[in-house]
Design a protein around this motif. Structure first.
Motif, PDB file in Angstrom:
ATOM      1  N   SER A 123      42.812  46.266 -74.115  1.00 15.34           N
ATOM      2  CA  SER A 123      42.276  47.607 -74.351  1.00 15.34           C
ATOM      3  C   SER A 123      42.037  48.301 -73.015  1.00 15.34           C
ATOM      4  N   THR A 124      41.888  49.614 -73.085  1.00 19.15           N
ATOM      5  CA  THR A 124      41.749  50.377 -71.844  1.00 19.15           C
ATOM      6  C   THR A 124      40.378  50.183 -71.210  1.00 19.15           C
ATOM      7  N   SER A 125      39.341  50.179 -72.047  1.00 18.67           N
ATOM      8  CA  SER A 125      37.988  50.024 -71.500  1.00 18.67           C
ATOM      9  C   SER A 125      37.449  48.665 -71.941  1.00 18.67           C
ATOM     10  N   GLY A 126      36.499  48.668 -72.905  1.00 15.58           N
ATOM     11  CA  GLY A 126      35.946  47.381 -73.344  1.00 15.58           C
ATOM     12  C   GLY A 126      36.415  46.960 -74.733  1.00 15.58           C
ATOM     13  N   GLY A 127      37.370  47.716 -75.305  1.00 17.12           N
ATOM     14  CA  GLY A 127      37.904  47.318 -76.611  1.00 17.12           C
ATOM     15  C   GLY A 127      37.066  47.766 -77.800  1.00 17.12           C
ATOM     16  N   LEU A 128      36.210  48.747 -77.580  1.00 23.78           N
ATOM     17  CA  LEU A 128      35.365  49.196 -78.698  1.00 23.78           C
ATOM     18  C   LEU A 128      36.171  49.883 -79.798  1.00 23.78           C
ATOM     19  N   PHE A 129      37.252  50.575 -79.395  1.00 23.23           N
ATOM     20  CA  PHE A 129      38.101  51.191 -80.426  1.00 23.23           C
ATOM     21  C   PHE A 129      38.549  50.134 -81.429  1.00 23.23           C
ATOM     22  N   THR A 130      39.061  49.021 -80.918  1.00 25.17           N
ATOM     23  CA  THR A 130      39.593  47.975 -81.801  1.00 25.17           C
ATOM     24  C   THR A 130      38.505  47.423 -82.720  1.00 25.17           C
ATOM     25  N   GLY A 137      45.144  57.297 -85.119  1.00 16.48           N
ATOM     26  CA  GLY A 137      45.086  57.349 -83.654  1.00 16.48           C
ATOM     27  C   GLY A 137      46.470  57.595 -83.097  1.00 16.48           C
ATOM     28  N   ALA A 138      46.562  57.497 -81.773  1.00 12.21           N
ATOM     29  CA  ALA A 138      47.821  57.853 -81.096  1.00 12.21           C
ATOM     30  C   ALA A 138      48.662  56.615 -80.809  1.00 12.21           C
ATOM     31  N   ARG A 139      49.942  56.700 -81.119  1.00 12.42           N
ATOM     32  CA  ARG A 139      50.851  55.589 -80.800  1.00 12.42           C
ATOM     33  C   ARG A 139      52.153  56.123 -80.205  1.00 12.42           C
ATOM     34  N   LEU A 155      49.151  48.964 -82.272  1.00 14.29           N
ATOM     35  CA  LEU A 155      50.007  50.147 -82.107  1.00 14.29           C
ATOM     36  C   LEU A 155      49.211  51.346 -81.601  1.00 14.29           C
ATOM     37  N   LEU A 156      47.960  51.431 -82.014  1.00 15.75           N
ATOM     38  CA  LEU A 156      47.118  52.576 -81.619  1.00 15.75           C
ATOM     39  C   LEU A 156      46.307  52.281 -80.358  1.00 15.75           C
ATOM     40  N   ARG A 157      46.161  51.019 -80.076  1.00 16.51           N
ATOM     41  CA  ARG A 157      45.309  50.624 -78.952  1.00 16.51           C
ATOM     42  C   ARG A 157      45.859  51.174 -77.635  1.00 16.51           C
ATOM     43  N   GLN A 158      44.994  51.339 -76.663  1.00 12.12           N
ATOM     44  CA  GLN A 158      45.305  51.757 -75.273  1.00 12.12           C
ATOM     45  C   GLN A 158      45.470  53.266 -75.115  1.00 12.12           C
ATOM     46  N   SER A 159      45.014  53.732 -73.960  1.00 11.99           N
ATOM     47  CA  SER A 159      45.145  55.158 -73.617  1.00 11.99           C
ATOM     48  C   SER A 159      46.581  55.474 -73.228  1.00 11.99           C
ATOM     49  N   LYS A 160      47.061  56.579 -73.799  1.00 17.28           N
ATOM     50  CA  LYS A 160      48.374  57.087 -73.412  1.00 17.28           C
ATOM     51  C   LYS A 160      48.088  58.409 -72.706  1.00 17.28           C
ATOM     52  N   TYR A 161      48.457  58.506 -71.430  1.00 12.38           N
ATOM     53  CA  TYR A 161      48.040  59.690 -70.668  1.00 12.38           C
ATOM     54  C   TYR A 161      49.018  60.839 -70.794  1.00 12.38           C
ATOM     55  N   VAL A 162      49.289  61.157 -72.042  1.00 12.95           N
ATOM     56  CA  VAL A 162      50.199  62.257 -72.362  1.00 12.95           C
ATOM     57  C   VAL A 162      49.717  62.842 -73.687  1.00 12.95           C
ATOM     58  N   GLN A 163      49.936  64.136 -73.889  1.00 12.61           N
ATOM     59  CA  GLN A 163      49.377  64.746 -75.099  1.00 12.61           C
ATOM     60  C   GLN A 163      50.034  64.177 -76.358  1.00 12.61           C
ATOM     61  N   PHE A 219      36.938  60.672 -77.156  1.00 12.62           N
ATOM     62  CA  PHE A 219      36.671  59.949 -75.912  1.00 12.62           C
ATOM     63  C   PHE A 219      36.438  60.974 -74.813  1.00 12.62           C
ATOM     64  N   ILE A 220      35.839  60.504 -73.747  1.00 11.05           N
ATOM     65  CA  ILE A 220      35.687  61.368 -72.581  1.00 11.05           C
ATOM     66  C   ILE A 220      37.094  61.640 -72.080  1.00 11.05           C
ATOM     67  N   CYS A 221      37.419  62.913 -71.914  1.00 13.22           N
ATOM     68  CA  CYS A 221      38.827  63.242 -71.674  1.00 13.22           C
ATOM     69  C   CYS A 221      38.989  64.032 -70.384  1.00 13.22           C
ATOM     70  N   GLY A 237      34.370  55.837 -73.788  1.00  8.89           N
ATOM     71  CA  GLY A 237      34.814  56.107 -72.416  1.00  8.89           C
ATOM     72  C   GLY A 237      34.739  54.834 -71.600  1.00  8.89           C
ATOM     73  N   ASP A 238      35.058  54.979 -70.323  1.00 12.89           N
ATOM     74  CA  ASP A 238      34.911  53.869 -69.374  1.00 12.89           C
ATOM     75  C   ASP A 238      33.514  53.959 -68.785  1.00 12.89           C
ATOM     76  N   PHE A 239      32.816  52.849 -68.754  1.00 12.85           N
ATOM     77  CA  PHE A 239      31.496  52.879 -68.126  1.00 12.85           C
ATOM     78  C   PHE A 239      31.660  52.553 -66.642  1.00 12.85           C
ATOM     79  N   PHE A 299      29.063  58.952 -62.969  1.00 11.32           N
ATOM     80  CA  PHE A 299      30.358  58.328 -62.723  1.00 11.32           C
ATOM     81  C   PHE A 299      31.428  58.869 -63.675  1.00 11.32           C
ATOM     82  N   ASN A 300      31.033  59.779 -64.527  1.00  9.53           N
ATOM     83  CA  ASN A 300      31.965  60.236 -65.549  1.00  9.53           C
ATOM     84  C   ASN A 300      31.777  61.729 -65.824  1.00  9.53           C
ATOM     85  N   GLN A 301      32.018  62.504 -64.788  1.00  9.05           N
ATOM     86  CA  GLN A 301      31.782  63.949 -64.875  1.00  9.05           C
ATOM     87  C   GLN A 301      32.681  64.636 -65.904  1.00  9.05           C
TER      88      GLN A 301
HETATM   89  C1  LIG Z   1      44.321  61.504 -71.888  1.00 13.31           C
HETATM   90  C2  LIG Z   1      43.093  60.642 -71.756  1.00 13.31           C
HETATM   91  C3  LIG Z   1      42.133  60.928 -70.792  1.00 13.31           C
HETATM   92  C4  LIG Z   1      40.980  60.139 -70.680  1.00 13.31           C
HETATM   93  N1  LIG Z   1      40.049  60.443 -69.718  1.00 13.31           N
HETATM   94  C5  LIG Z   1      38.944  59.669 -69.588  1.00 13.31           C
HETATM   95  C6  LIG Z   1      37.952  59.946 -68.586  1.00 13.31           C
HETATM   96  O1  LIG Z   1      38.096  60.882 -67.778  1.00 13.31           O
HETATM   97  N2  LIG Z   1      36.834  59.162 -68.540  1.00 13.31           N
HETATM   98  C7  LIG Z   1      36.652  58.130 -69.414  1.00 13.31           C
HETATM   99  O2  LIG Z   1      35.627  57.473 -69.339  1.00 13.31           O
HETATM  100  N3  LIG Z   1      37.560  57.842 -70.379  1.00 13.31           N
HETATM  101  C8  LIG Z   1      38.707  58.583 -70.473  1.00 13.31           C
HETATM  102  N4  LIG Z   1      39.622  58.287 -71.463  1.00 13.31           N
HETATM  103  C9  LIG Z   1      39.286  57.275 -72.499  1.00 13.31           C
HETATM  104  C10 LIG Z   1      39.507  55.839 -72.070  1.00 13.31           C
HETATM  105  O3  LIG Z   1      40.700  55.728 -71.355  1.00 13.31           O
HETATM  106  C11 LIG Z   1      39.609  54.914 -73.312  1.00 13.31           C
HETATM  107  O4  LIG Z   1      40.603  55.370 -74.166  1.00 13.31           O
HETATM  108  C12 LIG Z   1      38.360  54.826 -74.121  1.00 13.31           C
HETATM  109  O5  LIG Z   1      37.313  54.422 -73.294  1.00 13.31           O
HETATM  110  C13 LIG Z   1      38.525  53.852 -75.295  1.00 13.31           C
HETATM  111  O6  LIG Z   1      38.802  52.593 -74.788  1.00 13.31           O
HETATM  112  P1  LIG Z   1      38.773  51.296 -75.714  1.00 13.31           P
HETATM  113  O7  LIG Z   1      38.915  50.118 -74.827  1.00 13.31           O
HETATM  114  O8  LIG Z   1      37.595  51.347 -76.603  1.00 13.31           O
HETATM  115  O9  LIG Z   1      39.975  51.473 -76.678  1.00 13.31           O
HETATM  116  P2  LIG Z   1      41.558  51.630 -76.499  1.00 13.31           P
HETATM  117  O10 LIG Z   1      42.224  50.515 -77.192  1.00 13.31           O
HETATM  118  O11 LIG Z   1      41.928  51.891 -75.146  1.00 13.31           O
HETATM  119  O12 LIG Z   1      41.822  52.885 -77.450  1.00 13.31           O
HETATM  120  C14 LIG Z   1      42.220  54.133 -77.064  1.00 13.31           C
HETATM  121  C15 LIG Z   1      42.067  55.041 -78.258  1.00 13.31           C
HETATM  122  O13 LIG Z   1      42.422  56.367 -77.889  1.00 13.31           O
HETATM  123  C16 LIG Z   1      43.481  56.860 -78.690  1.00 13.31           C
HETATM  124  N5  LIG Z   1      44.412  57.537 -77.791  1.00 13.31           N
HETATM  125  C17 LIG Z   1      45.132  56.970 -76.809  1.00 13.31           C
HETATM  126  N6  LIG Z   1      45.874  57.888 -76.183  1.00 13.31           N
HETATM  127  C18 LIG Z   1      45.625  59.067 -76.784  1.00 13.31           C
HETATM  128  C19 LIG Z   1      46.103  60.378 -76.594  1.00 13.31           C
HETATM  129  N7  LIG Z   1      46.985  60.681 -75.655  1.00 13.31           N
HETATM  130  N8  LIG Z   1      45.631  61.361 -77.401  1.00 13.31           N
HETATM  131  C20 LIG Z   1      44.741  61.084 -78.373  1.00 13.31           C
HETATM  132  N9  LIG Z   1      44.253  59.842 -78.610  1.00 13.31           N
HETATM  133  C21 LIG Z   1      44.687  58.856 -77.821  1.00 13.31           C
HETATM  134  C22 LIG Z   1      44.136  55.645 -79.312  1.00 13.31           C
HETATM  135  O14 LIG Z   1      44.661  55.947 -80.572  1.00 13.31           O
HETATM  136  C23 LIG Z   1      42.962  54.682 -79.430  1.00 13.31           C
HETATM  137  O15 LIG Z   1      42.302  54.958 -80.618  1.00 13.31           O
HETATM  138  C24 LIG Z   1      40.788  59.051 -71.566  1.00 13.31           C
HETATM  139  C25 LIG Z   1      41.771  58.749 -72.528  1.00 13.31           C
HETATM  140  C26 LIG Z   1      42.913  59.524 -72.623  1.00 13.31           C
HETATM  141  C27 LIG Z   1      43.943  59.199 -73.677  1.00 13.31           C
END
Ligand SMILES: Cc1cc2nc3c(=O)[nH]c(=O)nc-3n(C[C@H](O)[C@H](O)[C@H](O)COP(=O)(O)OP(=O)(O)OC[C@H]3O[C@@H](n4cnc5c(N)ncnc54)[C@H](O)[C@@H]3O)c2cc1C
Length: 370
Positions: A83-90, A105-107, A127-135, A183-185, A277-279, A330-332
């Motif tokens: 997971s991108t942060s601590g896996g709370l989404f999952t 969610g986004a895949r 499939l939905l897990r992880q941040s995708k840095y694209v709209q 999420f914090i975006c 968000g990320d802590f 840390f997360n403006q």
């Molecule tokens: C574009 C973007 C910018 C971000 N900016 C910050 C930030 O500045 N500070 C911060 O603390 N956190 C930011 N995050 C959020 C962070 O990266 C993690 O997604 C979040 O903390 C959840 O992590 P997780 O481990 O719980 O779950 P993860 O398994 O990482 O889940 C991510 C969740 O986000 C959804 N997702 C992924 N990509 C997208 C997308 N492109 N559009 C819509 N939904 C999506 C997925 O469906 C999934 O539900 C950002 C995420 C994205 C996608």
């Protein structure tokens, strides 16, 4: 007929989802961002698109401005690593699915572009897990969510704050069976630019791409690394300072959507039940044991529905109560939009003519003469 100022449109898709005549199509502009296009011949001038737009009419928000805040992570090491942060989404998704609900969610699709989809089984969560840095394109997903909510099914939605507000506007009423997570975006990047980045790497590695993985943790969460696997077996791995897509995003602010630089959905109260968000900076708090560089989620609980669901995770997660005061320095991006970079116009004037890698390197070397 839609009369939205282009700069403010977030492409949430509420207007195209609500149009009774399906006369609104989302079409990319020259920067690759989707905007609603109204087919004048088909439009009945009912005005629903304007009234549903969360920018023109911001949906009501009864959530607290003083939310509960936690540092948390999944105790399942595999979930946390993947997971991108601590896996709370999952963990939240598992909780919803185990009660017969579904998760939106986004895949990635086959072309590695990103769209919103609904899943019904735990097996599909990766499939939905992880941040995708694209709209992510929302397509018709709001309509499908409403159908399920109206049938009484539990639905969890995860998306950017503007997508969440768009869904809320589209639904037009409170549903107790909806768990809205944002999420914090920092801002959504252009799908066209992201494809140019992948094209450039494909050329360098002489191979198609198998998998894109942003914020891979093999060398630790704080490294913010991008890992790309190629069909020919090769692997690309670069941290936030060397990966050129991340440099363009985080250092130069070249290709976030224009509306992200004036985001209407920052701060508190938030429209979602839970904000993830990320802590970052968590180790700077009193408890040194809390930071292990495996990823820590910042969990902001904005409503009683959110609190109920978070509490239901029980001992599947480690959690420690914290505060906005500890988290926000840390997360403006939770409270402030990011400005568009001064080289953004130059970047878009060149991107159709030049290779992505060459162009970012040029901007890095300050050779753009703007
Ligand atoms: C574009 C973007 C910018 C971000 N900016 C910050 C930030 O500045 N500070 C911060 O603390 N956190 C930011 N995050 C959020 C962070 O990266 C993690 O997604 C979040 O903390 C959840 O992590 P997780 O481990 O719980 O779950 P993860 O398994 O990482 O889940 C991510 C969740 O986000 C959804 N997702 C992924 N990509 C997208 C997308 N492109 N559009 C819509 N939904 C999506 C997925 O469906 C999934 O539900 C950002 C995420 C994205 C996608």
């Amino acid at each position: 007929m839609m009369d939205l100022i282009k700069e403010n449109c977030t492409a949430c898709g509420a207007c195209s989802n609500i149009c009774p005549n399906e006369s609104i199509t989302m079409i990319p502009d020259s920067e690759g961002f989707l905007y609603p296009y109204v087919c004048k011949e088909a439009c009945m001038c009912c005005g629903l698109c304007e009234s549903v737009c969360p920018i023109i009419n911001r949906p009501d928000c009864e959530n607290t401005s003083d939310p509960k805040v936690y540092a948390a992570w999944s105790i399942d090491e595999e979930v946390r690593f993947n997971s991108t942060s601590g896996g709370l989404f999952t963990e939240l998704a598992k909780a919803v699915i185990s009660k017969g609900g579904c998760v939106t969610g986004a895949r990635y699709n086959k072309e590695h572009l990103v769209g919103h989809y609904i899943i019904d089984s735990e097996r599909e969560i990766p499939l939905l897990r992880q941040s995708k840095y694209v709209q992510s394109e929302t397509g018709n997903v709001f309509k499908h969510i409403k159908e399920r909510l109206d049938k009484g099914k539990q639905v969890m939605f995860v998306g950017t704050p503007c997508q969440g507000a768009g869904l809320q506007s589209f639904l037009g009423k409170q549903y107790d069976n909806l768990l809205l997570c944002d999420f914090i975006c920092r801002g959504s990047n252009s799908p066209k630019v992201y494809m140019k980045y992948l094209e450039s790497l494909k050329k360098q590695y002489r191979s198609d791409i198998k998998k894109v993985w942003f914020k891979n943790k093999i060398n630790g969460w704080n490294k913010f690394c991008t890992k790309i696997e190629f069909e020919n077996g090769k692997e690309y791995y670069a941290d936030r300072y060397t990966d050129l897509f991340m440099r363009g995003y985080l250092k130069h602010n070249l290709y976030i959507r224009p509306s992200c630089s004036n985001c209407y959905f920052k701060g508190f109260p938030r429209h979602s039940d839970i904000t993830l968000g990320d802590f970052w900076g968590v180790k700077l708090n009193d408890d040194e044991s809390i930071d292990t560089d495996k990823g820590t989620s910042l969990v902001i609980v904005n409503s009683s529905i959110g609190q109920q669901c978070f509490n239901s995770l029980g001992d599947r997660i480690f959690k420690k109560e914290s505060s906005l005061e500890a988290a926000l320095p840390f997360n403006q991006c939770a409270v402030k939009s990011v400005d568009m970079g001064e080289k953004r116009d130059y970047f878009f004037s060149e991107i159709d003519k030049e290779d992505f890698t060459e162009l970012i390197n040029k901007i890095d070397r300050n050779e753009d003469r703007i």
